[in-house]
Design a protein around this motif. Structure first.
Motif, PDB file in Angstrom:
ATOM      1  N   THR A  79       3.509 -26.190  -3.990  1.00 48.29           N
ATOM      2  CA  THR A  79       3.870 -25.267  -2.966  1.00 48.29           C
ATOM      3  C   THR A  79       2.636 -24.452  -2.378  1.00 48.29           C
ATOM      4  O   THR A  79       2.528 -23.350  -1.652  1.00 48.29           O
ATOM      5  CB  THR A  79       4.772 -24.040  -3.268  1.00 48.29           C
ATOM      6  OG1 THR A  79       4.067 -23.507  -4.635  1.00 48.29           O
ATOM      7  CG2 THR A  79       6.138 -24.653  -3.768  1.00 48.29           C
ATOM      8  N   PHE A  82       2.323 -22.263   0.695  1.00 45.07           N
ATOM      9  CA  PHE A  82       3.472 -21.272   1.128  1.00 45.07           C
ATOM     10  C   PHE A  82       3.161 -19.736   0.566  1.00 45.07           C
ATOM     11  O   PHE A  82       2.381 -19.588  -0.466  1.00 45.07           O
ATOM     12  CB  PHE A  82       4.626 -21.912   0.312  1.00 45.07           C
ATOM     13  CG  PHE A  82       5.014 -23.230   0.804  1.00 45.07           C
ATOM     14  CD1 PHE A  82       4.295 -24.069   1.877  1.00 45.07           C
ATOM     15  CD2 PHE A  82       5.965 -24.147   0.067  1.00 45.07           C
ATOM     16  CE1 PHE A  82       4.652 -25.123   2.269  1.00 45.07           C
ATOM     17  CE2 PHE A  82       6.263 -25.290   0.150  1.00 45.07           C
ATOM     18  CZ  PHE A  82       5.934 -26.069   1.280  1.00 45.07           C
ATOM     19  N   ARG A  84       5.988 -17.499   1.002  1.00 40.93           N
ATOM     20  CA  ARG A  84       7.362 -16.580   0.894  1.00 40.93           C
ATOM     21  C   ARG A  84       8.226 -17.634   0.255  1.00 40.93           C
ATOM     22  O   ARG A  84       8.382 -18.819   0.855  1.00 40.93           O
ATOM     23  CB  ARG A  84       7.717 -16.125   2.155  1.00 40.93           C
ATOM     24  CG  ARG A  84       6.774 -15.040   2.769  1.00 40.93           C
ATOM     25  CD  ARG A  84       7.225 -14.490   4.196  1.00 40.93           C
ATOM     26  NE  ARG A  84       7.252 -15.571   5.159  1.00 40.93           N
ATOM     27  CZ  ARG A  84       5.975 -15.954   5.803  1.00 40.93           C
ATOM     28  NH1 ARG A  84       4.884 -15.191   5.559  1.00 40.93           N
ATOM     29  NH2 ARG A  84       6.057 -16.781   6.786  1.00 40.93           N
ATOM     30  N   ARG A  86      11.285 -18.064   0.977  1.00 41.48           N
ATOM     31  CA  ARG A  86      12.215 -18.547   2.104  1.00 41.48           C
ATOM     32  C   ARG A  86      11.699 -19.802   2.597  1.00 41.48           C
ATOM     33  O   ARG A  86      12.246 -20.519   3.138  1.00 41.48           O
ATOM     34  CB  ARG A  86      12.318 -17.588   3.316  1.00 41.48           C
ATOM     35  CG  ARG A  86      11.364 -17.034   4.007  1.00 41.48           C
ATOM     36  CD  ARG A  86      12.110 -16.168   5.327  1.00 41.48           C
ATOM     37  NE  ARG A  86      10.839 -15.615   5.975  1.00 41.48           N
ATOM     38  CZ  ARG A  86      10.526 -14.525   5.753  1.00 41.48           C
ATOM     39  NH1 ARG A  86      10.758 -13.592   5.012  1.00 41.48           N
ATOM     40  NH2 ARG A  86       9.424 -14.152   6.720  1.00 41.48           N
ATOM     41  N   GLU A  87      10.147 -19.860   2.666  1.00 41.84           N
ATOM     42  CA  GLU A  87       9.636 -21.282   3.031  1.00 41.84           C
ATOM     43  C   GLU A  87      10.213 -22.325   2.176  1.00 41.84           C
ATOM     44  O   GLU A  87      10.171 -23.498   2.558  1.00 41.84           O
ATOM     45  CB  GLU A  87       8.185 -21.031   3.014  1.00 41.84           C
ATOM     46  CG  GLU A  87       7.521 -20.175   4.037  1.00 41.84           C
ATOM     47  CD  GLU A  87       5.972 -20.007   3.961  1.00 41.84           C
ATOM     48  OE1 GLU A  87       5.310 -20.751   4.630  1.00 41.84           O
ATOM     49  OE2 GLU A  87       5.571 -19.040   3.364  1.00 41.84           O
TER      50      GLU A  87
END
Length: 245
Positions: A79, A82, A84, A86-87
């Motif tokens: 990740t 990224f 957040r 929600r991503e």
């Protein structure tokens, strides 16, 4: 598995609280590992990063006190970039939608049917998992057509990516269940894992499913006499075989 669009009786306050683990209980394997392997494989540089991290962080996953740190490292590798949660949730939904056939093969029909029967009985059913909650929720909703509350590992920003902030595991699983409003005595709990002993010991009726073969004697020793130790279809796991209906 349940039928799409099936309507269940609404669970009433005071109905028996039933808690299911997810990995190796309803799903044959480690769903979080499958997700994060997919996230890492999307880019060659992520694969290279994960390989560099492997010798340091993989051993940490094997031990309960350090497991969260080991898992977090590979979550981070998948990740980076990224910022957040929600991503990650959006990618989880994409992963489940594009891997529905493979995921469906990993869902354990006996486990899904047991969950289905509890819901038909009007029990309060919740899934408590070490995986990200959106992953279990998406699999159950999109693939198994089961819409149940899910309590799972919380992720948040870490060093330019995401990492596990609170791992829904061991005693923390009980804490997170209570924080989510599941404060009643647990009537029945289903899990494969010795890490879930706090949950199994808290339940009036613990049920061990798909344990590692070397853990069966330990479960028989520490859980109440007569506790069912069952195999719901995991070929490499222990427990008494249950025929598929």
């Amino acid at each position: 598995m349940s039928v799409k669009g099936k309507q269940y009786p609404k669970a009433q306050a005071g109905a028996p609280l039933v808690v299911f683990d997810f990995d190796h209980t309803l799903y044959d394997g480690d769903s979080g590992s499958h997700l994060f392997a997919w996230l890492i494989r999307r880019k060659a540089w992520r694969q290279a990063l994960a390989l560099l991290m492997l010798p340091v962080f993989m051993p940490l996953v094997a031990f309960l006190p350090t497991r969260r740190f080991g898992i977090s490292a590979f979550v981070w590798a998948g990740t980076v970039g990224f910022h957040r949660p929600r991503e990650l949730d959006a990618l989880i939904d994409r992963y489940v939608a594009t891997h529905a056939a493979q995921i469906r093969q990993r869902l354990l029909p006996i486990g899904i049917e047991v969950l289905h029967r509890h819901r038909e009985a009007g029990d309060r059913v919740v899934v408590a998992t070490g995986a990200p909650p959106e992953l279990a929720r998406a699999i159950l909703a999109f693939v198994a057509h089961e819409d149940v509350p899910v309590v799972g590992t919380q992720v948040g920003p870490r060093l330019g990516g995401l990492g596990a902030k609170r791992h829904c595991h061991n005693e923390m699983k009980m804490t997170m269940l209570r924080e989510a409003g599941f404060n009643d005595e647990v009537a029945t709990a289903y899990s494969d894992s010795s890490a879930d002993l706090p949950l199994l010991l808290a339940a009036r009726q613990p049920v061990v499913v798909n344990p590692k073969p070397q853990r069966v004697d330990m479960f028989r020793r520490v859980l109440p006499a007569g506790t069912p130790i069952l195999n719901w279809g995991c070929r490499k796991r222990g427990g008494d075989a249950v025929p598929v209906a």
